[in-house]
Design an enzyme around this catalytic site. Structure first.
Site, PDB file in Angstrom:
ATOM      1  N   LYS A  52      52.290  29.297  40.775  1.00 45.63           N
ATOM      2  CA  LYS A  52      53.324  28.380  41.255  1.00 45.63           C
ATOM      3  C   LYS A  52      53.128  26.963  40.708  1.00 45.63           C
ATOM      4  O   LYS A  52      54.095  26.294  40.331  1.00 45.63           O
ATOM      5  CB  LYS A  52      53.346  28.375  42.786  1.00 45.63           C
ATOM      6  CG  LYS A  52      53.772  29.715  43.381  1.00 45.63           C
ATOM      7  CD  LYS A  52      53.911  29.657  44.884  1.00 45.63           C
ATOM      8  CE  LYS A  52      54.195  31.037  45.471  1.00 45.63           C
ATOM      9  NZ  LYS A  52      55.381  31.693  44.909  1.00 45.63           N
ATOM     10  N   GLU A  68      59.178  35.635  46.095  1.00 46.37           N
ATOM     11  CA  GLU A  68      58.570  36.890  45.665  1.00 46.37           C
ATOM     12  C   GLU A  68      58.134  37.593  46.935  1.00 46.37           C
ATOM     13  O   GLU A  68      57.166  37.193  47.582  1.00 46.37           O
ATOM     14  CB  GLU A  68      57.384  36.621  44.730  1.00 46.37           C
ATOM     15  CG  GLU A  68      57.063  37.786  43.802  1.00 46.37           C
ATOM     16  CD  GLU A  68      56.022  38.708  44.367  1.00 46.37           C
ATOM     17  OE1 GLU A  68      56.424  39.692  45.035  1.00 46.37           O
ATOM     18  OE2 GLU A  68      54.837  38.459  44.175  1.00 46.37           O
ATOM     19  N   CYS A 124      51.579  43.566  46.206  1.00 44.81           N
ATOM     20  CA  CYS A 124      52.999  43.671  46.550  1.00 44.81           C
ATOM     21  C   CYS A 124      53.743  44.657  45.668  1.00 44.81           C
ATOM     22  O   CYS A 124      54.729  45.265  46.095  1.00 44.81           O
ATOM     23  CB  CYS A 124      53.665  42.298  46.485  1.00 44.81           C
ATOM     24  SG  CYS A 124      53.431  41.454  44.912  1.00 44.81           S
ATOM     25  N   GLU A 152      58.933  34.440  38.581  1.00 45.59           N
ATOM     26  CA  GLU A 152      57.725  33.682  38.277  1.00 45.59           C
ATOM     27  C   GLU A 152      57.206  34.147  36.927  1.00 45.59           C
ATOM     28  O   GLU A 152      57.392  35.291  36.528  1.00 45.59           O
ATOM     29  CB  GLU A 152      56.672  33.873  39.371  1.00 45.59           C
ATOM     30  CG  GLU A 152      57.089  33.241  40.684  1.00 45.59           C
ATOM     31  CD  GLU A 152      55.981  33.167  41.706  1.00 45.59           C
ATOM     32  OE1 GLU A 152      55.735  32.067  42.218  1.00 45.59           O
ATOM     33  OE2 GLU A 152      55.374  34.211  41.996  1.00 45.59           O
TER      34      GLU A 152
END
Length: 490
Positions: free
Chosen positions: A162, A252, A286, A464
């Site tokens: 990030k 996300e 994830c 991202e």
């Protein structure tokens, strides 16, 4: 007594005390040890961080692109110099095996920062001719102060994913790590400062998402929020961000990703992929491919290959180099995963292996859950519909390509998908039909810095990594220039 000293907030280039006296504990999930007391930020601290970020961002944005690039490259060098130290801390805080954190977490985060450091001089506008006497040029300008809110499974990597494009584009960032795993993000703040990033450009506020996260998303002078976490929380963040000041958002979120094994697949390769897609990081990824679709005719053979590979899992103390399977991130999360396993048993899935908490010896004090494989699963089962975020694989049989594509897409999520086949025509045909933002063919899990990652449906908004993410941290200003006469109608 905690192993480490009191952990403070990081604002304006250094550690500062929170404006209140509240703290929370960082717990080692391998043994229940209190690693540190961590200060809990207040609403006043959020405002302090915003003021510092506004000041630092002006200095940072005024630097040349080459200057910013050099500083970020120095941060990359420091990250790599301190890799083993950071990996050891990440293992203590998350429970992930040192064999993972040493070779993946910091390494891949540094790779992303290096990638964006190289792209800084490439941020440029364009010139658009209108006629002989007039043209338009565009400028890509930083947003200003942006925020990142991280998840607990890849703390420093997510903070780098990030902050790297945000800082490369000339922004300042306020980052809130997960309350469960906050320690390495504070170290990242130290590294940015040591590298020469101006004070205030990267600030870390620790505390709960319910409080600190909400204050950040509601703050009117924060221009963007990038969030990684669960879908339900993501919806709240998005609603808060838009209602407060129409912030830009990147999300996300969760996944329940399908891995499709076709009848021509190399079953050994397919089993290897399925193991990595379910049990790497003890299943706390994830993008995991937790719905494993296998042709009914091959299901028995595939199950045998999975059971053979489960025997190669080496659970234990994650600080041990020989261990490849650590505890779950917290005792609370362990109970959640065990609850899902119980539902799988209750709803008729056939348990192939695992299904319980690991106990005895080193396991008694930790949040360990055995690698669990269910088969004969059906699409309506809870373990097939909901994200578990633990070491639980569900094997589902199918008969035709059309059937498996339809069932793979029958989910509210759309983060990832993968297929295993020798037929490249089929591979591309099916990938084009799958409703997922990240897809793999004959592989699983790699996310290079150049690769945009993000989801379809309720798995996210925006991307991202990759060049496109850098653009999302800028806004375009259009400027028209008239060289000729100006005609007024008045």
């Amino acid at each position: 007594m905690a192993r480490f000293e009191l952990q403070k907030l990081y604002i304006d280039g250094g550690y500062v005390d929170a404006s209140n006296t509240e703290t929370f504990d960082s717990i080692n999930p391998a043994n229940g040890e209190v690693l540190a007391k961590i200060q809990r930020a207040s609403k006043e601290d959020v405002e302090r961080a915003v003021v510092a970020a506004e000041k630092g961002q002006k200095i940072w944005a005024a630097m040349t692109a080459v200057e910013r690039s050099r500083i970020l490259r120095r941060a990359v060098d420091i990250l790599r110099e301190r890799n083993d130290e950071l990996a050891a801390l990440e293992t203590l805080d998350t429970g992930k095996a040192i064999s993972e954190t040493r070779y993946v977490d910091i390494v891949t985060g540094a790779d992303v920062l290096e990638y964006y450091a190289g792209l800084v001089p490439a941020i440029e506008g364009e010139q658009i001719p209108l006629r002989d006497s007039s043209f338009v040029y565009t400028r890509r300008e930083p947003l200003g102060v942006v925020a990142g809110i991280g998840a607990w499974n890849y703390p420093i990597q997510i903070a780098l994913w990030k902050s790297a494009p945000a800082l490369a584009a000339g922004n300042a960032m306020i980052f809130k790590p997960s309350e469960v795993t906050s320690l390495t993000t504070l170290k990242l703040a130290e590294i940015y400062t040591e590298a020469g990033v101006p004070n205030g450009v990267f600030n870390v506020l620790t505390g709960s998402g319910r409080e600190v996260g909400t204050w950040i998303t509601e703050h009117p002078r924060i221009e963007k929020v990038s969030f990684t976490g669960g879908t339900d929380t993501g919806k709240k963040v998005m609603a808060s961000a838009s209602s407060s000041s129409l912030k830009e958002v990147t999300m996300e979120l969760g996944g329940k990703s399908p891995l499709i094994v076709f009848d021509d697949a190399d079953l050994d390769r397919a089993a290897d992929i399925a193991m990595m897609a379910n049990f790497y990081s003890s299943g706390q990824v994830c993008t995991n491919g937790t719905r494993v679709f296998v042709p009914n005719a091959l299901k028995g053979e595939f199950e045998a290959k999975i059971l053979e590979r489960v025997k190669r899992i080496r659970p234990g103390n994650p600080e041990d180099e020989n261990i490849n399977f650590g505890p779950l991130v917290s005792f609370e999360h362990m109970e959640s995963v065990l609850g899902y396993i119980a539902k799988g048993k209750e709803q008729g899935a056939r348990l192939l292996c695992g299904g319980d908490r690991l106990t005895g010896g080193v396991f008694d004090k930790g949040a360990f859950v055995a690698a669990t494989v269910f088969t004969d699963c059906t699409d309506e089962m809870t373990i097939v519909r909901e994200e578990i975020f633990g070491p639980v694989m569900s094997i589902l049989g199918y008969d035709t390509e059309d059937e498996v594509v339809r069932r793979a897409n029958d989910t509210d999520f759309g983060l990832a998908a993968g297929i295993v086949t020798r037929d490249l025509n089929r591979a591309h045909r099916v990938i084009h039909l799958l409703e997922a933002g990240i897809c793999w063919i004959n592989a699983w899990g790699e996310s290079a810095a150049q690769m945009p990652v993000g989801g379809y449906k309720q798995s996210g908004v925006g991307r991202e990594n990759g060049i496109s993410s850098l653009a999302q941290y800028t806004r375009i200003k259009s400027v028209q220039i008239e060289l000729g006469d100006y005609a007024s109608v008045f």
